[in-house]
Scaffold this motif. Structure first.
Motif, mmCIF file in Angstrom:
data_model
loop_
_atom_site.group_PDB
_atom_site.id
_atom_site.type_symbol
_atom_site.label_atom_id
_atom_site.label_comp_id
_atom_site.label_asym_id
_atom_site.label_seq_id
_atom_site.Cartn_x
_atom_site.Cartn_y
_atom_site.Cartn_z
ATOM 1 N N UNK A 187 28.409 18.197 32.418
ATOM 2 C CA UNK A 187 29.226 17.043 32.019
ATOM 3 C C UNK A 187 28.370 15.878 31.554
ATOM 4 N N UNK A 188 27.038 16.036 31.615
ATOM 5 C CA UNK A 188 26.172 14.866 31.454
ATOM 6 C C UNK A 188 26.285 14.198 30.091
ATOM 7 N N UNK A 189 26.796 14.964 29.082
ATOM 8 C CA UNK A 189 27.002 14.352 27.767
ATOM 9 C C UNK A 189 27.938 13.155 27.838
ATOM 10 N N UNK A 190 28.800 13.151 28.864
ATOM 11 C CA UNK A 190 29.757 12.054 28.962
ATOM 12 C C UNK A 190 29.062 10.728 29.216
ATOM 13 N N UNK A 191 27.838 10.779 29.762
ATOM 14 C CA UNK A 191 27.097 9.520 29.922
ATOM 15 C C UNK A 191 26.813 8.904 28.561
ATOM 16 N N UNK A 192 26.640 9.759 27.552
ATOM 17 C CA UNK A 192 26.450 9.235 26.186
ATOM 18 C C UNK A 192 27.700 8.478 25.749
ATOM 19 N N UNK A 193 28.873 9.061 26.066
ATOM 20 C CA UNK A 193 30.131 8.379 25.739
ATOM 21 C C UNK A 193 30.185 7.032 26.449
ATOM 22 N N UNK A 194 29.794 7.026 27.727
ATOM 23 C CA UNK A 194 29.790 5.778 28.484
ATOM 24 C C UNK A 194 28.859 4.758 27.844
ATOM 25 N N UNK A 195 27.688 5.218 27.386
ATOM 26 C CA UNK A 195 26.741 4.304 26.758
ATOM 27 C C UNK A 195 27.325 3.731 25.467
ATOM 28 N N UNK A 196 28.007 4.584 24.694
ATOM 29 C CA UNK A 196 28.613 4.100 23.449
ATOM 30 C C UNK A 196 29.663 3.040 23.749
ATOM 31 N N UNK A 197 30.442 3.259 24.814
ATOM 32 C CA UNK A 197 31.452 2.268 25.187
ATOM 33 C C UNK A 197 30.785 0.963 25.603
ATOM 34 N N UNK A 198 29.655 1.065 26.320
ATOM 35 C CA UNK A 198 28.943 -0.140 26.731
ATOM 36 C C UNK A 198 28.460 -0.905 25.502
ATOM 37 N N UNK A 199 28.007 -0.148 24.490
ATOM 38 C CA UNK A 199 27.587 -0.766 23.236
ATOM 39 C C UNK A 199 28.725 -1.604 22.654
ATOM 40 N N UNK A 200 29.943 -1.081 22.755
ATOM 41 C CA UNK A 200 31.097 -1.805 22.232
ATOM 42 C C UNK A 200 31.264 -3.136 22.951
ATOM 43 N N UNK A 201 30.932 -3.158 24.244
ATOM 44 C CA UNK A 201 31.116 -4.403 24.983
ATOM 45 C C UNK A 201 30.170 -5.484 24.463
ATOM 46 N N UNK A 202 28.936 -5.062 24.102
ATOM 47 C CA UNK A 202 27.986 -6.048 23.579
ATOM 48 C C UNK A 202 28.471 -6.626 22.260
ATOM 49 N N UNK A 203 29.239 -5.833 21.514
ATOM 50 C CA UNK A 203 29.724 -6.310 20.221
ATOM 51 C C UNK A 203 31.175 -6.777 20.309
ATOM 52 N N UNK A 204 31.642 -7.037 21.532
ATOM 53 C CA UNK A 204 33.070 -7.319 21.739
ATOM 54 C C UNK A 204 33.572 -8.437 20.837
ATOM 55 N N UNK A 205 32.801 -9.521 20.735
ATOM 56 C CA UNK A 205 33.265 -10.656 19.941
ATOM 57 C C UNK A 205 33.457 -10.278 18.481
ATOM 58 N N UNK A 206 32.529 -9.433 18.008
ATOM 59 C CA UNK A 206 32.650 -9.025 16.615
ATOM 60 C C UNK A 206 33.946 -8.245 16.372
ATOM 61 N N UNK A 207 34.264 -7.337 17.294
ATOM 62 C CA UNK A 207 35.507 -6.576 17.120
ATOM 63 C C UNK A 207 36.719 -7.490 17.210
ATOM 64 N N UNK A 208 36.657 -8.449 18.138
ATOM 65 C CA UNK A 208 37.784 -9.375 18.278
ATOM 66 C C UNK A 208 38.001 -10.145 16.988
ATOM 67 N N UNK A 209 36.894 -10.582 16.369
ATOM 68 C CA UNK A 209 37.014 -11.348 15.129
ATOM 69 C C UNK A 209 37.497 -10.452 13.993
ATOM 70 N N UNK A 210 36.957 -9.225 13.943
ATOM 71 C CA UNK A 210 37.402 -8.302 12.901
ATOM 72 C C UNK A 210 38.908 -8.046 13.014
ATOM 73 N N UNK A 211 39.382 -8.005 14.261
ATOM 74 C CA UNK A 211 40.807 -7.789 14.480
ATOM 75 C C UNK A 211 41.659 -8.893 13.876
ATOM 76 N N UNK A 212 41.062 -10.059 13.639
ATOM 77 C CA UNK A 212 41.817 -11.178 13.066
ATOM 78 C C UNK A 212 41.972 -11.040 11.561
ATOM 79 N N UNK A 213 41.196 -10.146 10.947
ATOM 80 C CA UNK A 213 41.347 -9.959 9.512
ATOM 81 C C UNK A 213 40.035 -10.169 8.783
ATOM 82 N N UNK A 214 39.917 -9.528 7.614
ATOM 83 C CA UNK A 214 38.687 -9.609 6.832
ATOM 84 C C UNK A 214 38.364 -11.043 6.434
#
Lengths: 252, 325, 318
Positions: free
Chosen positions: B180-207
């Motif tokens: 199952x250890x590949x799932x740690x990669x998934x967890x790491x990718x999700x953590x990456x998303x947290x570091x970029x959280x503000x960017x996604x929030x802003x993108x959600x507001x529109x181009x």
């Protein structure tokens, strides 16, 4: 005569009509006027049994709308709603042809075809009768729908803002035709109209509504007064006169 | 309501319950003195519990990311063609190079998942903007079409058995230490998303807003695609498809907390973990000692939740009552 | 019906007869002709029955939902049928269910399906009529839920049995249950007869609620009646070959295109004939010419899915 007695209506929890009692005389062109959200369309839809009546009673020439079979009502009144989008791809002639359906129930005869051609002619559609609905302009489509109601050849014609999408000439022509039907054809009509001067120029009887209640009722010169209209629309208006009919002025 | 502490308190008991639930009964407090129980615990129960938590958290975060990429609340990684793309990549590698190493398979799955998700984004760009509901419908049908391609290829090449393991209802019953250890990669990718959280929030507001704030919409879009594709590929490869987590959890959290992703992403992750864990435990209990796949449990519960979300919130601010005037 | 429509229908019928003849007699050989002929006839009957039921159900459903991109299956009809089947097994027990005669079983399933589908989709179409995309999404998700539920119930019934997933993958046009065929064919014929008898009313129904009511159609009753017909027809095709999601979409689209008319008296037979031609011709091609008996359904569904996406992108959903 259309007799409305004690009609109330809600959509969801929002009250739309409050205990309405009114009459629309036969052999007259009646206009329903009032601000947005007054309940005009709802009242018209209730008369035309497009919505079920929740409380009160509506009679058209003595027929109780809630109890008369819908097939029978289709020979007594025709109603045209505001939503005129049709999913299926129809030619104008086919659409107008459906106006005869209450008479033939699927087996049109020569009389029906003649009535359809007459309706197409009457609304200036004969030249484009073979086109599809999605190939004509909004105004032409609107006229086709009106022609369909016209072809239904009923005593009563109920129209919800039929002037939508029509230019000045076609709007005027429609009003003239409606009045002709009423004056000479022995028919009766009720219409919801936004542009108040069309009511002023052509209607025989006016019912003014506000907040789900009847605000005023009577002949144009009785209803279209500065006091009534200023209160109805919460906007100062003045009333002039043109060719012997009232003219509502609201510029500045 | 303080969601984060509440969830942080809820998760440990759920994890403990997960450690104790299964075909053989294990008492976690006395397992130290019982080698058999310790073996079950360390080789099966603990990996399984970790796998479920990682999967739930990562999928829920991936859901937030794809929803801000497409600016639509009714989309998730399982309705954007992503999972089917991952399966397609795995299948192609299995056919072209049967003896390929794991990292290559994963890379192929992720790349294909990115490609199909990008295809989805390209399709919905052409939809009328105001038609909110068309986006998930397009995604569902695209997923269906891709899925039929995958099934067909798998069937023609006698690999249907593998394909079914990827695209059928996800199941944690096969999870063991070392698998199952590949799932740690998934967890790491999700953590990456947290570091970029503000960017996604802003993108959600529109181009336009994003450009106005000096953010490159394309770069954020690419980052989001990577996160979604990697998370989904790892999950699909390891345990199969887990439906509705990425779709439902972001909606539920957003309803309570709003869309400030920096604050809400941890809550989303914990809620996703708790939801999948609860469903997995339920799947183990309903027909004890047999197990139901968690994908099935979520297929029923998640669909119910989604329907509720769909009908509670007026779509696109449109009033429900009809116009009258 | 005008001349052109009559000609098109006659042409389609002729083509179908030719294809059927080819199907029955091509490469018949000399040994055991009677047996092979019977086998082929059953398969032909199955194909034509499925074609007719799927296509007529789709045209009817598109009329009642005032939408040209829907099929009953996209909205979860077939998933509901599979769920009902599973629940019946759960209620009666596997052995008890198997002991029932085919006709009784099928009749019970169809009756239940009709009742539930009318309730569920009557409610859905009645409520959501003003927000069509949301209604579709609800139907799609209901379908997903029904499928998960059937598998859920099936697993609880028999946890060791892993191959219970009837509704999961593809329809197979090459495996038709011969015992079921007579009932299925009879129901399809009856359903189509009713639909044709209602053709004039269906034309009015297609105008939408307000105009139809104004013309004196009993709209709500008609909607329920049509949904019942759809439910019966979907039950038939799902029971015979499994879920068919997008095929009806292509056929209904072609029928509208070929007939260039919204008259159901012409549309319904055209759709049924086009569908039968595609299935019989397609199966002939794949099974006899290419030796791939089960490929047709995959190809047809794949093409249908692409067609759906195309319609979506063209903005034809409303």
């Amino acid at each position: 005569m259309i007799q409305i007695t004690g009609v109330s209506h809600r959509i969801g929890t929002a009250p739309i009509l409050h205990d309405i009692t009114a009459a629309m005389p036969a052999g007259r062109l009646t206009a329903l006027i009032g601000p947005n959200g007054a309940g005009k369309s709802t009242l018209l839809r209730l008369i035309g049994r497009l919505e079920p009546c929740q409380a009160g009673r509506i009679e058209v020439d003595g027929l109780d709308v809630g109890r008369t079979p819908t097939e029978r009502l289709a020979l007594k009144l025709a109603i045209l709603g505001q939503q005129t989008h049709i999913a299926s791809r129809l030619r104008l002639r086919e659409l107008v042809g459906f106006g005869r359906w209450p008479h033939h129930r699927g087996r049109p005869g020569p009389a029906d075809q003649a009535a359809v051609e007459a309706a197409l002619d009457a609304f200036g559609l004969a030249g484009i009768a073979g086109r599809f609905l999605d190939e004509v302009s909004g105004g032409q489509r609107q006229r086709a729908h009106i022609a369909m109601s016209f072809a239904q050849a009923t005593d009563w014609l109920l129209l919800d803002e039929p002037l939508n999408n029509l230019d000045m000439a076609h709007a005027r022509a429609l009003m003239a035709r409606l009045r002709g039907l009423v004056r000479d054809g022995g028919r009766s009509a009720v219409m919801v109209v936004h542009e108040i001067n069309y009511a002023a120029a052509w209607a025989d009887h006016i019912i003014a509504m506000k907040d789900g209640r009847i605000a005023a009722e009577g002949p144009p010169e009785a209803v279209l007064t500065e006091a009534v209209l200023s209160g109805l629309y919460d906007t100062p208006v003045s009333i002039g006169s043109h060719l012997g009919r009232p003219l509502v002025l609201h510029h500045a | 309501m303080r969601l984060l502490p509440a969830l942080a308190l809820l998760l440990p008991p759920l994890m403990a319950a997960s450690l104790m639930t299964g075909a053989s009964s294990v008492d976690i407090l006395r397992a130290g003195g019982d080698p058999q129980a310790l073996l079950v615990l360390m080789e099966s129960r603990l990996p399984r519990t970790l796998a479920v938590v990682l999967t739930g958290a990562a999928l829920a975060v991936a859901g937030v990311v794809i929803q801000s990429l497409v600016r639509n609340r009714f989309v998730g990684p399982e309705t954007a063609g992503t999972a089917e793309g991952a399966a397609l990549g795995l299948l192609l590698v299995a056919i072209l190079w049967p003896a390929s190493p794991v990292w290559l398979r994963m890379a192929a799955a992720s790349l294909c998942a990115m490609a199909t998700t990008a295809l989805f984004l390209a399709i919905i760009r052409r939809l009328p903007v105001r038609e909110v509901m068309l986006v998930p419908i397009a995604g569902l049908v695209l997923s269906g079409v891709l899925g039929s391609v995958v099934t067909f290829i798998g069937w023609q090449t006698d690999l249907l058995q593998y394909v079914n393991a990827w695209v059928m209802a996800g199941d944690f019953s096969g999870v063991l230490a070392g698998r199952y250890e590949l799932l740690w990669v998934a967890g790491a990718a999700a953590a990456l998303a947290w570091f970029a959280a503000d960017r996604f929030a802003i993108l959600g507001l529109g181009d336009q807003v994003a450009t106005g704030l000096g953010l490159s919409g394309r770069a954020v879009m690419r980052l989001g695609l990577v996160v979604v594709a990697v998370v989904t590929s790892m999950v699909v490869t390891t345990v199969g498809m887990i439906p509705f987590v990425g779709l439902v959890v972001p909606n539920l959290v957003s309803r309570v907390m709003g869309d400030n992703l920096r604050a809400s992403l941890p809550v989303v992750a914990l809620s996703g973990a708790a939801l999948v864990l609860a469903c997995d435990i339920l799947g183990r209990l309903v027909r004890h000692p047999y197990e139901l796949p968690v994908g099935l449990v979520l297929g029923v519960i998640g669909a119910g939740l989604f329907l509720w979300i769909l009908h509670r919130r007026p779509a696109n601010g449109q009033a429900r009552g009809q116009a009258h005037g | 019906m005008d001349r052109r429509a009559g000609l098109v229908l006659a042409g389609l019928t002729g083509l179908l007869l030719a294809l059927s003849g080819l199907w029955l007699f091509q490469g018949l050989g000399t040994g055991n002709r009677g047996f092979i002929l019977e086998l082929r006839a059953v398969k032909l009957g199955g194909l034509v029955t499925v074609a007719a039921s799927v296509s007529v159900a789709t045209v009817l459903f598109q009329t009642v939902s005032a939408n040209r991109v829907l099929t009953p299956s996209i909205m979860g009809f077939d998933a509901l049928y599979v769920l009902l089947q599973t629940l019946l097994v759960a209620g009666l027990g596997v052995a008890g269910f198997a002991a029932l005669p085919t006709g009784t079983k099928f009749a019970a399933e169809v009756a239940l399906m009709t009742l539930l589908a009318c309730l569920l989709f009557g409610l859905l179409l009645g409520r959501g009529a003003r927000d069509i995309p949301r209604t579709i999404l609800t139907g799609v998700i209901l379908g997903v839920m029904f499928r998960a539920m059937s598998e859920f119930v099936a697993r609880i019934l028999d946890p060791n049995e892993f191959a219970v997933v009837q509704g999961a993958s593809f329809a197979s046009f090459s495996r038709v249950d011969a015992a079921l065929l007579p009932f299925a064919a009879a129901l399809t014929l009856a359903g189509i007869a009713v639909a044709l008898a209602l053709a004039a009313r269906l034309d009015v129904l297609a105008l939408g609620r307000d105009p139809a009511v104004s013309l004196g159609l009993r709209f709500d009753g008609m909607v329920i009646g049509v949904l019942a017909l759809v439910a019966v027809l979907v039950s038939v095709s799902t029971a015979l070959v499994g879920p068919v999601t997008f095929f009806g979409l292509i056929v209904a689209g072609m029928a509208h295109g070929v007939m260039r008319s919204a008259r159901h008296a012409a549309l319904l037979p055209a759709a049924a004939l086009i569908a039968a031609n595609i299935l019989v011709g397609g199966q002939l091609l794949f099974e006899r010419a290419m030796g791939q008996a089960a490929t047709l359904s995959v190809v047809v569904e794949f093409a249908g899915g692409l067609f759906f996406l195309y319609l979506l992108l063209k903005g034809r959903i409303r």
